[in-house]
Design an enzyme around this catalytic site. Structure first.
Site, short mmCIF file in Angstrom:
data_model
loop_
_atom_site.label_atom_id
_atom_site.label_comp_id
_atom_site.label_asym_id
_atom_site.label_seq_id
_atom_site.Cartn_x
_atom_site.Cartn_y
_atom_site.Cartn_z
N ASN A 115 8.54 42.70 -4.94
CA ASN A 115 8.54 42.34 -3.54
C ASN A 115 7.82 43.44 -2.80
OD1 ASN A 115 9.03 41.81 -0.86
ND2 ASN A 115 11.17 42.44 -0.93
N ARG B 122 13.96 33.98 1.65
CA ARG B 122 12.96 35.03 1.42
C ARG B 122 11.63 34.48 0.90
NH1 ARG B 122 15.32 39.85 2.15
NH2 ARG B 122 13.38 40.82 1.52
N GLY C 268 5.69 38.54 1.06
CA GLY C 268 7.08 38.96 1.19
C GLY C 268 7.83 38.21 0.11
N CYS C 269 8.96 38.72 -0.33
CA CYS C 269 9.57 38.09 -1.49
C CYS C 269 11.05 38.42 -1.62
CB CYS C 269 8.93 38.57 -2.78
SG CYS C 269 7.18 38.42 -2.82
N GLY C 270 11.68 37.68 -2.53
CA GLY C 270 13.03 38.03 -2.96
C GLY C 270 13.02 38.15 -4.47
#
Lengths: 505, 375
Positions: B210, B40, B11-13
């Site tokens: 993401n 995030r 998961g990411c930003g």
């Protein structure tokens, strides 16, 4: 030497009848096309020649009082893992006939089914599964020669590149070649109707295209086999695609033989042979003794049809299938159909059915790998065939690298077949693999068309559910995506050939 | 199948800024923007890409190379010297950030400014192909060395840490660029490897991503057919190679690239025909037919940057957040609006791009977007 023939003495099936329930309606006698059941007027009893029973279950299905059960004969030979009842019976047949043992359908031996050793993936937490009832889920598949690269005109919209004509499938499933002769027109018509309704294709097999089915042209793949039955320009043009049949999974390396007694007027006209004459397909095409000859036939067919029809080449999955498939791609075919060792047939020597060829799973993996290595994968479509049982098998085959799957046995099953392996006798009690008018009319093409349509619809739903669980909303994103497969119970070598990781890795 | 065969989940930003006039923006802004989305990430990966940071050496390929051990430098040098004149090489300046050392020991970072040698090219090989081949060779063959960026007048900085830690480590605030990308990461499966952080780059392309590409296996095997080798154990890498293949090598128009990678649904393609846009219908159908294996499936938001702009886009059903905004000549894109507001309080416009619909923010000098190909 013997009082009775051993087949008569030791039979595999028996018909049990509950005399209390039997109302003597004689529908079982009417329905049995193998002379296994008869009515004895003097005794007012329905009697059986058990030795003739093939376990097709037609009588069971038609008994209004559920008085009949066809069961395995509990009396069998001495238990012996080597000398199985089948092995002993085969000896009995051959010592009497001096002939090869003919059979039909596909390999029934407990060979490893690799599909059963492959597991599909699903999404949990890190990415969301997709609900196919709420979100679009796309199964549209194109079969035909594509290309590596598109070139655009300076306007940024027009594309200069042209690609081969494509077959457009709403589900990556087509009906496999089954000829008029091996099956009857009713089943062919049912398949044709279902394909037109659903948006896929059926295949004429090598027996030509009966004039009553010409209206299904846009959903018909016409086959050109070594016997060239029914092949003329009109036939080639009355099609969506043309398939050159080199081989078949149930009988790699041999041709076919439709006995003269089966060649009625309809078949004779469609195959373009005299009524009552044997229809023999030679083992090889006598104009194809090498790959360059195949290329000539591919281009002869393309020339004849003005390059408007994709040309497929169908082969049996044999040991060297990857190299052969590459050769076929080089020779200019638009699609390669590969039929694995479990592929079915209307008639074949049992020794070939059960012992020649390789499993389709291995063949798909090997061919897909090789075509990629040679940079040919985008040039040619890959259709897998041979023993596909369910939507799950189809999806696993696509994940291994196939573009689409041919199903034949499934269509027969949907038409009522019970897999009794008697197609080659022409006596099919279900009216599927027979052209005896009395039997053939048991198959209602409209009802079967509906069944086939339902089946395609059900498989489409199944595939969509499985894709959705994997977080994929278009079939092309699972094609060759072996990372979404894991194996269980396979050796390292098998994993390597299939290009999959074992579960847990 | 070659290994490196799993796609890593994360998961990411992400955040991106581009000044369409080409004016330089301090690294401070992107640092603040990505740090606003610390939530995030989980401190196991962050990175930056910047364009316009080497104006004095703009004509040379700038290779940022990550080395597990300084001893490997000589091997990298040897590979590079075979094909390039090394105009300048130096260690990338870094600052000690004590908290980073609690997670992993940071590797060493070198940068090289390279001029291709005329005699190094293989027949039919372009200068860019030579660069790509060299990158693949180092990543694949030189143990403990990875090229993390290879474009002109740009560079990537990334590692295992929170975005502020990585930003401080590389002294991001000291750089000035007209395009910035940044990324913070929440890997579920943590190799603790600096090379696994975003952005991923090739030539002057950079990507932050993401999501999780559910079609990874299909895409990977597709790009492998064209000679790419996926060595970085992540699905983002494959997106970078797809972009390189479609945009640079096949020279598809920008919109066509995105029609391949986030293809419209068939029902929408049919709609073009129904409303009489026959030509567009034919084009999109053809793209989807031929480039089917290039379609990215699964949830994602992604930013692509190259010397002429930034393009942001989402998966076909928008399963990951993605917001865009503009103020004057500056375009902002991020996972969350907060990351934009923190550096631009009053944008002229803020919007949620539709699923699959790219936001194309090119520099003003290439209004004719289709002529703007990478160098």
């Amino acid at each position: 030497m013997l009082f009775k023939k051993p087949q008569v003495a030791f039979y595999p099936f028996m018909v049990l009848r509950d005399d209390y329930k039997c109302v003597r309606c004689k529908s079982c006698v009417d329905q049995c096309s193998f002379d296994a059941t008869y009515y004895d007027e003097d005794l007012n009893m329905i009697m059986n020649h058990h030795e003739n029973c093939v376990n097709c279950k037609r009588c069971e299905a038609f008994c209004p009082t559920d008085a009949i059960k066809v069961v395995k004969n509990p009396s069998t030979f001495h238990p012996d893992a080597n000398w199985t009842p089948e092995a002993i019976r085969d000896i009995h047949v051959q010592m009497l006939t001096g002939a090869v043992i003919l059979t039909s359908t596909g390999n029934d031996k407990p060979i490893k089914n690799y599909f059963d050793h492959l597991l599909l993936d699903a999404c949990q937490v890190t990415n969301p599964p997709i609900d196919p009832l709420r979100e679009p889920m796309e199964l549209k598949t194109f079969i035909g020669r594509k290309t590596d690269q598109l070139q655009f005109d300076s306007d940024g919209v027009s594309i200069k590149t042209t690609i081969g004509k494509q077959l457009e499938l709403e589900i990556p499933v087509l009906f496999s070649a089954m000829s008029y002769g091996s099956i009857n027109l009713n089943l062919q018509k049912a398949m044709a109707i279902a394909c037109r309704e659903f948006g896929t294709y059926w295949n004429t097999g090598e027996g030509g295209l009966h004039k009553s089915l010409r209206e299904f042209k846009d959903h018909t793949i016409v086959q050109v086999a070594s016997g060239r039955f029914g092949v003329d320009l009109e036939y080639l043009e009355t099609s969506a695609a043309i398939e050159i049949k080199i081989g078949q999974g149930a009988k790699p390396g041999i041709g076919g033989h439709l006995p003269g007694e089966k060649v009625n007027e309809g078949i004779a006209e469609t195959r373009m042979i005299p009524v009552g004459s044997d229809a023999i397909s030679p083992a090889p095409h006598h104009d194809i003794y090498s790959i360059e000859d195949l290329r000539q036939l591919i281009y002869a067919l393309k020339e004849a049809t003005n390059y408007e029809k994709p040309v497929f080449v169908k082969i049996a999955a044999v040991h060297n299938v990857a190299a052969i498939a590459c050769g076929i791609a080089h020779a200019g075919a638009d699609a390669i159909a590969i039929d694995g060792v479990r592929g079915g047939t209307g008639a074949t020597p049992k020794s070939l059915r059960d012992h020649v060829g390789i499993p389709i799973e291995m063949a798909i993996a090997a061919v897909d790998d090789r075509l990629r290595k040679e940079g040919l994968r985008n040039e040619v479509s890959l259709i897998a065939a041979g023993g596909f049982r369910s939507a799950v098998d189809v999806l696993k085959a696509i994940a291994l690298g196939a573009d689409a799957v041919y199903i034949g046995t499934v269509a027969k099953l949907a038409a009522g077949c019970t897999q009794c392996q008697q197609c080659h006798t022409g006596r099919c009690a279900w009216g599927i693999t027979t052209n005896n008018p009395k039997l053939a009319k048991r198959l209602n093409p409209d009802i079967v068309a509906e069944n086939l349509y339902n089946l395609l619809r059900a498989w489409a739903h199944d595939i969509k559910e499985l894709l959705g669980a994997m977080g994929i909303n278009a079939i092309e994103s699972i094609k060759g995506n072996r990372l979404r497969l894991r194996s269980w119970g396979l050796t390292e070598q098998e994993n390597k050939i299939l290009g999959v990781l074992p579960a847990g890795m | 199948m070659a290994c490196g065969c799993y796609s890593e989940m994360a998961g990411c930003g992400l955040a991106g800024i581009v000044n369409r006039d080409g004016k330089k923006i301090s690294g401070k802004f992107i640092y603040d923007s990505i740090t606003a989305m610390k939530e995030r990430g989980n401190g196991m990966g962050a990175g930056y890409a910047a364009y316009g940071i080497y104006p004095d050496l703009a004509e040379y390929y700038a290779f940022h190379v990550m080395l597990d051990d300084l001893d490997y430098e000589s091997e990298v040098n040897a590979v590079l010297s075979k094909s390039f004149k090394i105009v300048k090489s130096e260690m990338i300046p870094t600052k000690e950030v004590p908290s980073l050392y609690k997670k992993t020991k940071p590797p060493y970072f070198y940068r090289y400014f390279l001029e291709p040698r005329d005699d190094a090219r293989l027949p039919m090989e372009s200068e860019e192909d030579l660069v790509v081949r060299t990158v693949m060779t180092i990543n694949d063959k030189v143990k403990g060395a990875y090229v993390i960026s290879s474009g002109k007048n740009m560079g990537a900085f990334k590692g295992v840490g929170h975005p502020d830690e990585i930003g401080d480590f590389f002294e991001i605030k000291e750089y000035e660029g007209y395009i910035w990308l940044a990324h913070t990461r929440f890997p579920t499966n943590t190799p603790g490897w600096w090379g696994g952080a975003h952005p991923f780059t090739l030539l002057d392309w950079a990507i932050v991503h993401n999501g999780e590409i559910t079609s990874y296996g299909t895409n990977k095997r597709y790009v492998e057919m064209f000679g790419y080798r996926c060595t970085l154990l992540t699905d983002t890498e494959v997106a970078a190679y797809l972009f390189d293949l479609l945009f640079r090598k096949h020279r598809l128009p920008i919109r066509a690239v995105f029609m391949a990678m986030a293809a419209p649904f068939w029902k929408d393609i049919e709609h073009y025909k129904e409303v009489g846009l026959e030509k567009i219908y034919e084009m999109v159908k053809m793209i989807r037919t031929v480039y089917a294996p290039a379609m990215l499936n699964g949830p994602f938001a992604m930013l692509f940057a190259f010397k002429d702009g930034v393009i942001g886009f989402n998966d076909r059903i928008k399963l990951r957040p993605f917001v865009a905004a503009e103020k004057g000549d500056t375009v902002y894109m991020a996972s969350e609006e907060s990351a934009i507001r923190v550096i631009c309080e009053t944008p002229d416009r803020v919007w949620m791009p539709k699923a699959g619909e790219p936001v194309i923010a090119l520099l003003n000098h290439c209004k004719e977007e289709d002529v703007c190909y990478p160098a």
